[in-house]
Design an enzyme around this catalytic site. Structure first.
Site, PDB file in Angstrom:
ATOM      1  N   HIS A  45       9.547  -1.576  -1.839  1.00 46.52           N
ATOM      2  CA  HIS A  45       8.921  -1.838  -3.137  1.00 46.52           C
ATOM      3  C   HIS A  45       9.618  -2.949  -3.918  1.00 46.52           C
ATOM      4  CE1 HIS A  45       6.532   1.663  -2.218  1.00 46.52           C
ATOM      5  NE2 HIS A  45       5.713   1.233  -3.149  1.00 46.52           N
TER       6      HIS A  45
ATOM      7  N   TYR B  97       1.095  -1.262 -13.531  1.00 43.16           N
ATOM      8  CA  TYR B  97       1.380  -0.258 -12.491  1.00 43.16           C
ATOM      9  C   TYR B  97       2.888  -0.095 -12.355  1.00 43.16           C
ATOM     10  CZ  TYR B  97       0.655   2.055  -7.900  1.00 43.16           C
ATOM     11  OH  TYR B  97       0.613   2.947  -6.849  1.00 43.16           O
TER      12      TYR B  97
ATOM     13  N   TRP C  23       0.179  -1.224   4.730  1.00 36.62           N
ATOM     14  CA  TRP C  23       1.177  -0.824   3.730  1.00 36.62           C
ATOM     15  C   TRP C  23       1.176   0.690   3.557  1.00 36.62           C
ATOM     16  CZ3 TRP C  23       5.082  -3.018   1.049  1.00 36.62           C
ATOM     17  CH2 TRP C  23       5.558  -2.337  -0.073  1.00 36.62           C
ATOM     18  N   TRP C  24      -0.016   1.269   3.438  1.00 35.65           N
ATOM     19  CA  TRP C  24      -0.128   2.717   3.268  1.00 35.65           C
ATOM     20  C   TRP C  24       0.409   3.469   4.484  1.00 35.65           C
ATOM     21  CZ3 TRP C  24      -5.764   2.916   1.033  1.00 35.65           C
ATOM     22  CH2 TRP C  24      -5.733   2.582  -0.321  1.00 35.65           C
TER      23      TRP C  24
END
Length: 117
Positions: A25, A44, A82-83
C-alpha cells in the site's frame, strides 16, 4: 454527480502479513489508483488496528450509480490482480465471502450511526 455517500468497511488482516500489506500500500499500482478515481471514489483511507489486526477503510463515493461503478472496478484485470494479492493477506468478516471479485463482498460495510461536518 449524486450526493456524497460516506462508506466505512472492515476486514481482518492476517498478522503474518502486516509488513507486506503496508509495503504494497506504500506502492499502490497506478492502474489501481486510476480505476478508483474513475469509479468516483474520493478521500480513501485505510487504518490498521494492530491490537485486533483489523483494517478499517473509509471513503467517499461521489458518483450516482455505486453498483455500476463497482462492476466497472471488478472488470479491470489489474484491479483483479491487486485483489488476488491483498485478499490473500486478509480474512473477511462477511458470511459466505469468497473474494473481492466474487460472492457477497469481502470487506464488511459498517452502518454509520453519527456524522457531523
Amino acid at each position: 454527480m449524486g450526493p456524497v455517500r460516506r462508506i466505512a468497511q472492515i476486514v481482518h488482516l492476517k498478522p503474518s502479513t502486516v509488513e507486506e500489506y503496508k509495503e504494497c500500500h506504500a506502492n499502490v499500482w497506478p492502474e489501481v489508483l486510476q480505476q478508483i478515481r474513475e469509479c468516483n471514489i474520493r478521500d480513501y483511507s485505510i487504518f490498521f488496528d494492530s491490537d485486533r489486526s483489523i483494517l478499517f477503510a473509509t471513503f467517499k463515493y461521489v458518483g450516482d450509480d455505486f453498483e455500476a461503478d463497482m462492476r466497472r472496478m471488478k472488470e479491470n484485470p489489474k484491479v483483479q490482480e491487486w485483489w488476488d494479492m491483498t485478499d490473500a493477506m486478509q480474512e473477511s468478516f462477511v458470511p459466505g465471502a469468497i473474494s473481492s471479485k466474487e460472492g457477497p463482498g469481502w470487506w464488511k460495510e459498517l452502518e454509520e450511526v453519527f456524522y457531523t461536518e
